[in-house]
Design a protein around this motif. Sequence first.
Motif, short mmCIF file in Angstrom:
data_model
loop_
_atom_site.label_atom_id
_atom_site.label_comp_id
_atom_site.label_asym_id
_atom_site.label_seq_id
_atom_site.Cartn_x
_atom_site.Cartn_y
_atom_site.Cartn_z
N ARG A 66 0.83 -1.20 0.00
CA ARG A 66 0.00 0.00 0.00
C ARG A 66 0.87 1.26 0.00
N GLY A 195 0.25 -5.24 3.33
CA GLY A 195 -0.54 -4.38 2.45
C GLY A 195 -2.00 -4.38 2.79
N LEU A 262 -4.36 -0.28 -3.80
CA LEU A 262 -4.72 -0.36 -2.39
C LEU A 262 -3.92 -1.41 -1.65
N GLY A 263 -2.98 -2.06 -2.32
CA GLY A 263 -2.12 -3.04 -1.68
C GLY A 263 -2.74 -4.42 -1.64
#
Length: 341
Positions: A66, A195, A262-263
Motif C-alpha cells: 500500500r 498491504g 490499495l495493496g
Amino acid sequence: MTALRRVTPQLLTLAALVALVTLFFPDFLRIEVVNGRLVGPIMDILKRGAPVGLLAVGMTLVIATRGIDLSVGTTMAITGAVAAWSITQGYGLGGALALALLAGVLAGLWNGTLVAIIGIQPIVATLILMTSGRGIAQLVTEGRILTFSHDGMAFFGSGDLLGIPAPALLWGLTAVAVALLMRRSALGMLIEAVGVNRAASALAGVNATVLLIAVYVASGLCAALAGIVATADIRGADANNAGLWLELDAILAVVIGGNSLLGGRFSIAASVLGALIIQTVDTGILLAGFPSEYNLVIKAGLVLVILVLQSPNLAHHWYALRRAAQARRERAMDTAKETGQ
C-alpha cells in the motif's frame, strides 16, 4: 493454472496490441540474425522495455504494501551518475557496479526509513528524493553529461548473450528471481499481509517495519539496475534526463498488470506484462508513423479504463447485476415448474 488465469487479461491485451501493430507494420513480428544477434521490432521492445520492466518489479513490491515510490526515476539518474563517475575514476567494472548498486540501496533505505520508522506517507516520503535526487546526480556529474569508454560497462546497455540483448536478459532474470523468491518463500504472503492491514499483521507477529524497509530497498536496487542499463546504453550519465518520468510508466505497468493500488495481493508476472504492453504501445506508434505525442493520450486512456474497471463501485454494481440476473433466472425456473405442474 491459477497463475495463468491471473495474467490472462494482460496476455490477451498484449496479443491484441501485437495484432493491431502488425496491421500497420507487417514486419513487426519478423526477427533476423545479423552478425550473430537477433534483431527486429520484438527484440527492440525487449531491449527498450528493460528500464521500465526493472522499475515495475520493484514498484510492484512497494505497491503491494500500500505504498508508492515516486523516486525510482531519480534513483536511476543517481546510480547512473555514480556508475559513470566510477568508471572515469578508474574503479573498474566491479567497483562501478558495486557503487551504483550501493547508491540504489541507500536510496531505498532512505525512503524505507521515512515511511516505516518516521511514519511519513509514502507519496510524500519518496517525493522528497524525487525532488532532490537530480541535484545529487548533477553534483556527481558536475552538471554535465559524463561520458565514458568501457566495453564491459557498455555490455549492459548494448551487448548481447547468445544473440539476446543483455538488457532483456537482465530484466527477465530479475523478474524471474524476484517472483520465485516471493512465491517459493513466505515473503510474498507477508508482504501481502502488510498491504492488507499493517496493524493486524504486526499483531500476528510480522515485523512490518523491517519488511517495509526491505521492499523500498528492493525498489532502489531495481532502479539501480535500470540506471546501469540506461547509462551503459548511451555510454554516459545524463543527470537531467536519465529516468525522467519513468516512475509514471512503472506505476502504469503495475496497474495495467491488475495489481491494486490499495495493496495486498500482487503478481510480478502481470507487472512485467504491463511493462511489455507499454513498450509495445510506444514502439507500435512509432512504427505506424504516428506522432510520439499519441503515447501520452493512449497511456492516459489505458489508465482511465483500468482504474474504472478496478473501481470498487463498479465491482459492487456488477455483482449486484449478476445477483439480480440470477434471481430472475431462478424465478423463471420456478414459474416454469409451477406451470408444468
